[in-house]
Design a protein around this motif. Structure first.
Motif, PDB file in Angstrom:
ATOM      1  N   TYR A 199       8.769   0.601  -2.546  1.00 47.20           N
ATOM      2  CA  TYR A 199       8.325   0.509  -1.156  1.00 47.20           C
ATOM      3  C   TYR A 199       9.554   0.537  -0.261  1.00 47.20           C
ATOM      4  N   SER A 244      10.482   0.041   3.753  1.00 45.85           N
ATOM      5  CA  SER A 244       9.908  -0.395   5.032  1.00 45.85           C
ATOM      6  C   SER A 244      10.196   0.584   6.156  1.00 45.85           C
ATOM      7  N   ASP A 266       7.469   2.774   5.512  1.00 43.89           N
ATOM      8  CA  ASP A 266       6.253   1.966   5.397  1.00 43.89           C
ATOM      9  C   ASP A 266       5.258   2.612   4.436  1.00 43.89           C
ATOM     10  N   ILE A 285       4.651   3.468  -0.172  1.00 43.87           N
ATOM     11  CA  ILE A 285       5.077   3.363  -1.566  1.00 43.87           C
ATOM     12  C   ILE A 285       5.200   4.767  -2.141  1.00 43.87           C
ATOM     13  N   CYS A 319       8.001  -7.855   8.167  1.00 47.45           N
ATOM     14  CA  CYS A 319       6.545  -8.010   8.090  1.00 47.45           C
ATOM     15  C   CYS A 319       6.243  -9.483   7.870  1.00 47.45           C
ATOM     16  N   ASP A 366       1.994 -10.301   4.054  1.00 42.65           N
ATOM     17  CA  ASP A 366       2.105  -8.868   3.792  1.00 42.65           C
ATOM     18  C   ASP A 366       3.187  -8.583   2.748  1.00 42.65           C
ATOM     19  N   LEU A 367       4.285  -9.322   2.816  1.00 38.40           N
ATOM     20  CA  LEU A 367       5.355  -9.122   1.834  1.00 38.40           C
ATOM     21  C   LEU A 367       4.845  -9.431   0.428  1.00 38.40           C
ATOM     22  N   GLN A 369       1.794  -9.269  -0.648  1.00 37.51           N
ATOM     23  CA  GLN A 369       0.866  -8.215  -1.069  1.00 37.51           C
ATOM     24  C   GLN A 369       1.619  -6.942  -1.447  1.00 37.51           C
ATOM     25  N   ARG A 370       2.703  -6.644  -0.766  1.00 45.36           N
ATOM     26  CA  ARG A 370       3.461  -5.434  -1.071  1.00 45.36           C
ATOM     27  C   ARG A 370       4.142  -5.530  -2.429  1.00 45.36           C
ATOM     28  N   ASP A 409       1.383  -4.693  -4.746  1.00 42.48           N
ATOM     29  CA  ASP A 409       1.036  -3.276  -4.644  1.00 42.48           C
ATOM     30  C   ASP A 409       2.064  -2.384  -5.343  1.00 42.48           C
ATOM     31  N   VAL A 410       3.345  -2.708  -5.194  1.00 41.75           N
ATOM     32  CA  VAL A 410       4.388  -1.920  -5.855  1.00 41.75           C
ATOM     33  C   VAL A 410       4.309  -2.097  -7.365  1.00 41.75           C
TER      34      VAL A 410
END
Length: 255
Positions: free
Chosen positions: A28, A30, A33, A35, A92, A96-97, A99-100, A103-104
């Motif tokens: 990811y 930023s 924004d 992936i 962020c 959100d961090l 969750q990222r 997600d990654v």
């Protein structure tokens, strides 16, 4: 040396071989924004103070059997680093961090991997002052992480007292990217044919960062396959309907 136009430069840029790109599962960025799963496109602007000043924080996190190991422990340490003399905040929200990271890890597609998180001062110039950087940067990278061999568990690691002076104690209170002492110690260990180097302060106390890093990596791998309770780790899969949060389980060790 020729000066090419934007189109030609970009074409050449995308064709350059990137050593280590095959170790990157997903990342990811930023500044974009988004992936991406192609490690060849992972770049950090040189004007980001993360690069030329070491003005950044980082975390190394393990993903074990589809779970992010000790998520809350890593985030808590990162928050403390942000609130320290570093005075830096992610671009962020903390939710959100979190969750990222998940997600990654999910985008990486492997149940066992490593996560490398870098929170930089951001791009802005080549001076020293952080004030020239209008926005912080965040990079989260899922990398292939080879498992420790059975021989390592049976025989342990070889270590020695390094000639490299320990990091200044105030710098060792946060996990920043100023890792030159560790680099020198790793080279020293390779030259001596040993696994790791250990530093000691004048009063005999172990150099905290270098020593703990060796211990933490081994402990994390060992405990990841054993029964556990206490602490936290976050699943890469979701349960429930749309918008459900990642399942949380407990661990006894913090990463």
């Amino acid at each position: 040396m020729e000066c090419v136009n934007d189109s030609e430069f970009l074409d050449r840029f995308l064709r350059v071989e990137r050593p280590g790109a095959d170790k990157i599962l997903a990342f990811y960025d930023s500044t974009v924004d988004a992936i991406c799963r192609n490690g060849r496109y992972l770049y950090i602007p040189l004007s980001d103070h993360l690069c030329h000043r070491g003005d950044a924080l980082f975390e190394s996190i393990s993903v074990c059997d589809g779970y992010v190991f000790s998520m809350e422990g890593h985030l808590e340490r990162l928050k403390k680093g942000c609130a320290s003399f570093m005075q830096i905040q992610p671009p962020c929200s903390w939710e959100d961090l979190r969750q990222r990271i998940v997600d990654v890890a999910r985008a990486g597609g492997e149940r066992d991997c490593g996560i490398r998180l870098f929170l930089g001062r951001g791009a802005g110039g080549f001076g020293v002052s952080p004030l020239e950087c209008p926005k912080t940067s965040l990079y989260i990278v899922a990398v292939r992480q080879p498992k420790a061999s059975e021989e390592l568990y049976e025989k342990g690691m070889t270590a020695f007292t390094s000639k490299v002076p320990p990091k200044q104690e105030y710098l060792a209170t946060v996990k920043n990217t100023n890792y030159l002492p560790n680099v020198l110690m790793a080279r020293e260990a390779a030259e001596r044919g040993m696994d790791c180097a250990v530093t000691f302060h004048d009063h005999g106390r172990g150099g905290r960062r270098q020593y703990r890093h060796c211990e933490r990596r081994r402990r994390t791998r060992l405990s990841a396959s054993e029964p556990h309770s206490g602490g936290h780790k976050h699943a890469l899969r979701h349960e429930g309907g749309k918008g459900a949060h990642a399942r949380a389980f407990c661990r006894s060790h913090q990463g």
